[in-house]
Design a protein around this motif. Structure first.
Motif, PDB file in Angstrom:
ATOM      1  N   ARG A 124      -2.922   3.731   2.598  1.00  0.00           N
ATOM      2  CA  ARG A 124      -2.987   3.574   4.052  1.00  0.00           C
ATOM      3  C   ARG A 124      -4.000   4.532   4.652  1.00  0.00           C
ATOM      4  N   PHE A 125      -4.106   5.729   4.092  1.00  0.00           N
ATOM      5  CA  PHE A 125      -5.098   6.701   4.559  1.00  0.00           C
ATOM      6  C   PHE A 125      -6.509   6.167   4.331  1.00  0.00           C
ATOM      7  N   LYS A 126      -6.741   5.607   3.131  1.00  0.00           N
ATOM      8  CA  LYS A 126      -8.067   5.081   2.808  1.00  0.00           C
ATOM      9  C   LYS A 126      -8.427   3.931   3.739  1.00  0.00           C
TER      10      LYS A 126
ATOM     11  N   LEU B 281       0.836  -1.189   0.000  1.00  0.00           N
ATOM     12  CA  LEU B 281       0.000   0.000   0.000  1.00  0.00           C
ATOM     13  C   LEU B 281       0.874   1.243   0.000  1.00  0.00           C
ATOM     14  N   ASN B 282       0.451   2.269  -0.750  1.00  0.00           N
ATOM     15  CA  ASN B 282       1.189   3.520  -0.650  1.00  0.00           C
ATOM     16  C   ASN B 282       0.513   4.399   0.400  1.00  0.00           C
ATOM     17  N   ASP B 283       1.040   5.610   0.612  1.00  0.00           N
ATOM     18  CA  ASP B 283       0.562   6.452   1.709  1.00  0.00           C
ATOM     19  C   ASP B 283      -0.921   6.760   1.582  1.00  0.00           C
ATOM     20  N   PHE B 284      -1.374   7.021   0.340  1.00  0.00           N
ATOM     21  CA  PHE B 284      -2.785   7.299   0.092  1.00  0.00           C
ATOM     22  C   PHE B 284      -3.626   6.062   0.437  1.00  0.00           C
TER      23      PHE B 284
ATOM     24  N   VAL C 182      -9.508   5.351   7.097  1.00  0.00           N
ATOM     25  CA  VAL C 182     -10.863   5.886   7.052  1.00  0.00           C
ATOM     26  C   VAL C 182     -11.880   4.747   7.063  1.00  0.00           C
TER      27      VAL C 182
ATOM     28  N   LYS D  33       5.844   1.705   1.932  1.00  0.00           N
ATOM     29  CA  LYS D  33       5.971   2.191   0.573  1.00  0.00           C
ATOM     30  C   LYS D  33       5.188   3.496   0.492  1.00  0.00           C
TER      31      LYS D  33
ATOM     32  N   TYR E 113      -7.318  13.363   2.355  1.00  0.00           N
ATOM     33  CA  TYR E 113      -5.931  12.899   2.457  1.00  0.00           C
ATOM     34  C   TYR E 113      -4.982  14.079   2.598  1.00  0.00           C
TER      35      TYR E 113
END
Lengths: 130, 179
Positions: A110-112, A105-108, A115, B178, B161
């Protein structure tokens, strides 16, 4: 408690260590107490090789082949037994897939996930409170 | 047998001829391959540490021009050093953004003529002066963010985000994450 998975010709194994880590292979022949010969149908990206038992994990699946079967025979045996589909449907394979998904997973992403977890927790909390 | 004659004339002082100065070649600052216009960056240090911002362009000094967008996370058009930034793999479409007129000179300190020299310098540190944002900056921010906000709204959850902070919690292993 008897063993249920045996190291035998035709046993499908998951390679746990080395350059082919994570791939499925089939045991073609047993070399000695510690090593076996493995191979896989053409698409899997495995070269026929001798591998130590310690580097390999037995799965529940087997295929009906003779000792030292050729790759072509292996391919047919896999297709007849539906090995790859059965493997993908197994919870072991699904767990591995979800683990690798999480790791990539990328940072976005992980954010999703964060949530989504919060929303799920909220739904559960409202149901419990009701 | 040759004998070299001393020259008839030589200067009184020994003046060595000027050496050729070694001209240092200034290369354009290198930009990390992962940073392209539209990349979402995580700022790691400074006033806006932890904020996720959109990268707009690289300036000649090597600093990166970023914008929050301001409405989303309060980061204005600002310069940021590449070394204090994590580049994520998320990108925003910034093809419609015009930042051609913004360069390092734009961000240069303006000479404030009202600052008296001498004694006043000693009293500077007492009260924090409110930052005066010029109208030019506000205008540019508005123009850039207009386009940016539309691009951000096109991607689901991207606004939330960018508004969120980046933090590390227990069980997070940054060397395995990552971005």
């Amino acid at each position: 408690m008897p063993f249920s998975r045996y190291m035998e010709v035709g046993r499908i194994v998951l390679i746990n260590f080395g350059p082919d880590k994570g791939k499925l292979a089939c045991v073609i022949d047993i070399v000695d107490q510690n090593k076996c010969l493995i191979d896989a149908p053409p698409g899997q990206g495995i070269v026929r090789q001798v591998i130590s038992f310690g580097r390999v994990a037995l799965t529940d699946l087997t295929v009906k082949i003779q000792r030292n079967a050729r790759q072509k025979t292996l391919e047919k045996a896999y297709a007849d037994a539906g090995t790859l589909e059965k493997w993908e449907a197994s919870s072991w394979a699904k767990k591995l897939a979800s683990r690798s998904k999480r790791a990539n997973l990328n940072d976005f992403g992980r954010f999703k996930v964060m949530v989504a977890k919060k929303q799920k927790a909220q739904i559960i909390a409202t149901k419990l409170a009701a | 047998m040759t004998v070299s004659k001393t020259p008839r004339y030589y200067p009184a002082e020994d003046i060595k001829p000027a050496k050729k100065t070694h001209l240092v070649k200034q290369n354009p600052p290198r930009l990390r391959k992962s940073i392209t216009p539209g990349t979402v960056l995580i700022i790691l240090a400074g006033r806006f540490r932890g904020k996720r911002v959109v990268f707009l362009k690289a300036l000649e000094s090597g600093l990166l021009l970023v914008s929050g967008p301001f409405k989303i996370n309060g980061v204005p058009l600002r310069r940021v050093n590449q070394a204090y930034v994590i580049a994520t793999s998320t990108t925003v479409d910034v093809s419609g953004v015009n930042v051609k007129h913004i360069d390092d000179v734009y961000f240069g300190r303006s000479k404030d003529p009202s600052k008296a020299e001498g004694e006043d310098v000693f009293f500077e540190g007492d009260a924090p002066k409110a930052a005066i944002v010029s109208d030019e900056r506000k205008e540019d921010q508005k123009k850039v963010d207009e386009v940016l906000l539309k691009a951000v709204a096109a991607v689901p959850m991207l606004e939330g985000y960018l508004a969120a902070h980046f933090t590390l919690t227990s069980n997070d292993k940054p060397h395995l994450m990552k971005f």
